[in-house]
Design a protein around this motif. Structure first.
Motif, short mmCIF file in Angstrom:
data_model
loop_
_atom_site.label_atom_id
_atom_site.label_comp_id
_atom_site.label_asym_id
_atom_site.label_seq_id
_atom_site.Cartn_x
_atom_site.Cartn_y
_atom_site.Cartn_z
N ASN A 68 0.86 -1.17 0.00
CA ASN A 68 0.00 0.00 0.00
C ASN A 68 0.89 1.22 0.00
O ASN A 68 1.60 1.50 0.98
N LEU A 69 0.88 1.94 -1.09
CA LEU A 69 1.73 3.12 -1.25
C LEU A 69 0.88 4.38 -1.10
O LEU A 69 -0.17 4.52 -1.73
N PHE A 70 1.36 5.30 -0.28
CA PHE A 70 0.73 6.61 -0.14
C PHE A 70 1.68 7.64 -0.72
O PHE A 70 2.81 7.80 -0.25
N ALA A 71 1.23 8.30 -1.79
CA ALA A 71 2.10 9.22 -2.52
C ALA A 71 1.35 10.50 -2.85
O ALA A 71 0.11 10.52 -2.91
N ARG A 72 2.11 11.55 -3.09
CA ARG A 72 1.52 12.87 -3.32
C ARG A 72 1.07 13.01 -4.77
O ARG A 72 1.84 12.81 -5.70
N THR A 73 -0.21 13.38 -4.93
CA THR A 73 -0.77 13.67 -6.24
C THR A 73 -1.24 15.12 -6.35
O THR A 73 -1.75 15.54 -7.39
N GLY A 74 -1.11 15.85 -5.27
CA GLY A 74 -1.54 17.25 -5.24
C GLY A 74 -0.86 17.97 -4.09
O GLY A 74 0.12 17.49 -3.52
N GLU A 75 -1.41 19.12 -3.72
CA GLU A 75 -0.82 19.94 -2.67
C GLU A 75 -1.52 19.73 -1.34
O GLU A 75 -2.71 19.41 -1.29
N GLY A 76 -0.78 19.94 -0.26
CA GLY A 76 -1.37 19.93 1.07
C GLY A 76 -1.78 18.55 1.55
O GLY A 76 -1.51 17.52 0.93
N SER A 77 -2.50 18.55 2.68
CA SER A 77 -2.91 17.29 3.30
C SER A 77 -3.94 16.54 2.47
O SER A 77 -4.12 15.33 2.64
N LYS A 78 -4.61 17.25 1.56
CA LYS A 78 -5.60 16.60 0.70
C LYS A 78 -5.01 16.25 -0.67
O LYS A 78 -5.76 15.96 -1.61
N GLY A 79 -3.69 16.25 -0.73
CA GLY A 79 -3.03 15.92 -1.99
C GLY A 79 -2.32 14.59 -1.96
O GLY A 79 -1.40 14.35 -2.74
N ILE A 80 -2.75 13.68 -1.06
CA ILE A 80 -2.16 12.35 -0.94
C ILE A 80 -3.14 11.32 -1.48
O ILE A 80 -4.34 11.38 -1.19
N SER A 81 -2.65 10.36 -2.24
CA SER A 81 -3.50 9.29 -2.78
C SER A 81 -2.91 7.93 -2.41
O SER A 81 -1.72 7.82 -2.09
N CYS A 82 -3.74 6.90 -2.49
CA CYS A 82 -3.36 5.54 -2.10
C CYS A 82 -3.30 4.64 -3.33
O CYS A 82 -4.19 4.70 -4.20
N PHE A 83 -2.28 3.82 -3.40
CA PHE A 83 -2.10 2.91 -4.54
C PHE A 83 -1.77 1.50 -4.02
O PHE A 83 -1.13 1.36 -2.98
N LEU A 84 -2.19 0.50 -4.77
CA LEU A 84 -1.87 -0.88 -4.47
C LEU A 84 -0.81 -1.34 -5.47
O LEU A 84 -1.11 -1.59 -6.64
N VAL A 85 0.42 -1.43 -5.01
CA VAL A 85 1.56 -1.69 -5.91
C VAL A 85 2.02 -3.14 -5.76
O VAL A 85 2.35 -3.57 -4.65
N PRO A 86 2.05 -3.90 -6.85
CA PRO A 86 2.50 -5.29 -6.76
C PRO A 86 4.02 -5.38 -6.72
O PRO A 86 4.73 -4.50 -7.22
N LYS A 87 4.53 -6.46 -6.13
CA LYS A 87 5.97 -6.69 -6.16
C LYS A 87 6.40 -6.86 -7.62
O LYS A 87 5.62 -7.24 -8.48
N GLY A 88 7.64 -6.58 -7.88
CA GLY A 88 8.15 -6.73 -9.23
C GLY A 88 7.86 -5.56 -10.14
O GLY A 88 8.21 -5.59 -11.32
N THR A 89 7.21 -4.52 -9.61
CA THR A 89 6.95 -3.33 -10.42
C THR A 89 8.28 -2.72 -10.88
O THR A 89 9.18 -2.48 -10.06
#
Length: 380
Positions: free
Chosen positions: A169-190
Motif C-alpha cells: 500500500n503506497l501513499f504518494a503525493r498527487t496534489g498539494e497539502g494534506s488533501k493531496g495524498i493518494s493511495c495505490f496498491l503496488v505489486p511486487k516486481g513493479t
C-alpha cells in the motif's frame, strides 16, 4: 501459561486453540534460531495462511475468516507470545488489506482481494518516509498522472516485509497539502521499484524492515484505491485498526515475559526459599500481572467498540499507549527478576525487552497517541 480467555463463541475458542497448536508446533521451535541469526523464516507465513490465520477479520465472501476484531486480536496476541516479529508482520498484512476492503470498488475487490486474503500472499504498508513519520501530511514521494496511470518517484521508509511482500500500500503525493495524498496498491516486481538493505534493528530481527525507492515506476490507474486526495483518510482509518494490532502484539510480548519471570522465580531459591515467596519479588510479579491483564482488557474494549460500529479512534490510541507502555515496563521487570541471567542471551527476556521498545514507536509514537487522546478531550 495459557491465558483463560472469555470468548464470544465456541468457534472462537476453537480458533484460539488452533492458533496455540500451530504456534507451538511451527513458531516456538525455531524462533530463537532465526532471531539470533537474523534470518527470514521461509514458509512460516504460508503455514499461517493455510491455517486461515492471515485473514481473520475480513468477510468470508472475499476469502476472510469473518471473525470479530475482538477475536482476531487475541489470536494475534497468542502469535506474539511465541514470536513478536511474525505477529507484527501478520498485523501489518491485515493493515495492508484494509484500504482495498474499505475503499476499493467492487471490481478492484473481485480482482485482488481474494488473493490477498487467501493466505498465499503477504502485504506491506508504505506510509512513512525518511523525513515524514508521524507527520504523514509532509509526504514528498510523488505520483504524477500520465496516460493510463501514474509515474511514481521518491522514497518510503520503515517497511515491514520490505522486499519480500507480494503487494504494497503506497501513499504518494498527487496534489498539494494534506488533501493531496493518494493511495495505490503496488505489486511486487513493479519496474522501477527497488529496496534498500534491511535496517539493523534492536529487535524483530527475523522479518526485514527496509526502505523503498521509486524511480519512474509506472502504476496503472486501476491500482489507485479511493479518489485522488483521499489517501490520508484511508491511511488514518487503517491506522486505528493497526494500533489495536500493535496493542495485542505488545500484550503477547508482556505475557511471555511474565511467564518466563514466574517460571524462573518458582525455580530459583534464595535464603532458603523460592524467590517468588519473598514479598518484594512477589509484589513485583503481581504488578507485572496486573499490567498485562489491564492492557489486555483495554485493547479488547476498543475492539468490541469497533465490532459494534461505535467510534473507537480514541480507544485505539488508549489501547496502543497503555499496552505498549505496559510491555516495556513488564519486559524490563522480567529482566530484573532474572538478575544477571536476564541480561544474557541465554534467556528470552532480554529479547522481549528489546522487542517491546519498538511497540512504543511504530503505528504512531506514544507521544502521538497522547496527542490524539488530548485532542478528543479538548473537543468535548
Amino acid at each position: 501459561m495459557a491465558v483463560d480467555r472469555l470468548l464470544p463463541t465456541d468457534e472462537a475458542r476453537d480458533l484460539i486453540q488452533l492458533t496455540r497448536d500451530v504456534a507451538d508446533k511451527v513458531l516456538t521451535p525455531i524462533v530463537d534460531e532465526h532471531e539470533k541469526a537474523e534470518t527470514y523464516p521461509e514458509g512460516v507465513f504460508a503455514t499461517l495462511g493455510e491455517a486461515g490465520l492471515l485473514s481473520l477479520p475480513y468477510p468470508e465472501e472475499w476469502g476472510g475468516g469473518a471473525q470479530p476484531y475482538e477475536v482476531y486480536l487475541q489470536v494475534l496476541e497468542e502469535i506474539a507470545a511465541r514470536w513478536a516479529s511474525v505477529a507484527v508482520a501478520v498485523s501489518v498484512h491485515s493493515l495492508a488489506c484494509h484500504p482495498l476492503m474499505a475503499f476499493g470498488t467492487d471490481e478492484q475487490k473481485q480482482q485482488w482481494l481474494p488473493e490477498m486474503l487467501g493466505g498465499n500472499t503477504v502485504g506491506a504498508y508504505s506510509l512513512s518516509e525518511p523525513q515524514a513519520g508521524s507527520d504523514a501530511a509532509a509526504l514528498t514521494c510523488k505520483a504524477t498522472a500520465t496516460d493510463g496511470g501514474y509515474i511514481v518517484n521518491g522514497a518510503k521508509a520503515w517497511i515491514t516485509h520490505g522486499g519480500i511482500a507480494d503487494f504494497y500500500n503506497l501513499f504518494a503525493r498527487t496534489g498539494e497539502g494534506s488533501k493531496g495524498i493518494s493511495c495505490f496498491l503496488v505489486p511486487k516486481g513493479t519496474e522501477g521499484l527497488t529496496f534498500g538493505k534491511p535496517e539493523e534493528k534492536m529487535g524483530l530481527h527475523a522479518v526485514p524492515t527496509t526502505s523503498a525507492h521509486y524511480d519512474d515506476a509506472f502504476v496503472p490507474a486501476e491500482r489507485r484505491i479511493g479518489a485522488e486526495g483521499q489517501g490520508l483518510q484511508i491511511a488514518f482509518s487503517a491506522l486505528d485498526s493497526g494500533r489495536l494490532g500493535i496493542a495485542a502484539v505488545a500484550v503477547g510480548l508482556a505475557q511471555a515475559a511474565l511467564d518466563e519471570a514466574v517460571a524462573y522465580a518458582q525455580e530459583r531459591t534464595a535464603f532458603g526459599k523460592k524467590i517468588i515467596d519473598h514479598q518484594g519479588l512477589g509484589f513485583l510479579l503481581a504488578d507485572m500481572a496486573a499490567a498485562v491483564d489491564s492492557a489486555r482488557a483495554t485493547y479488547i474494549d476498543a475492539a468490541r467498540r469497533r465490532d459494534a460500529g461505535l467510534p473507537y479512534s480514541r480507544n485505539a490510541s488508549v489501547a496502543k499507549l497503555v499496552a505498549t507502555d505496559a510491555a516495556m515496563k513488564v519486559t524490563t521487570d522480567a529482566v530484573q527478576v532474572l538478575g544477571g541471567y536476564g541480561y544474557t542471551r541465554d534467556f528470552r527476556v532480554e529479547r522481549y525487552m528489546r522487542e517491546a521498545k519498538i511497540t512504543q514507536i511504530f503505528e504512531g509514537t506514544n507521544q502521538i497517541q497522547r496527542l490524539v487522546i488530548s485532542r478528543t478531550l479538548a473537543a468535548n
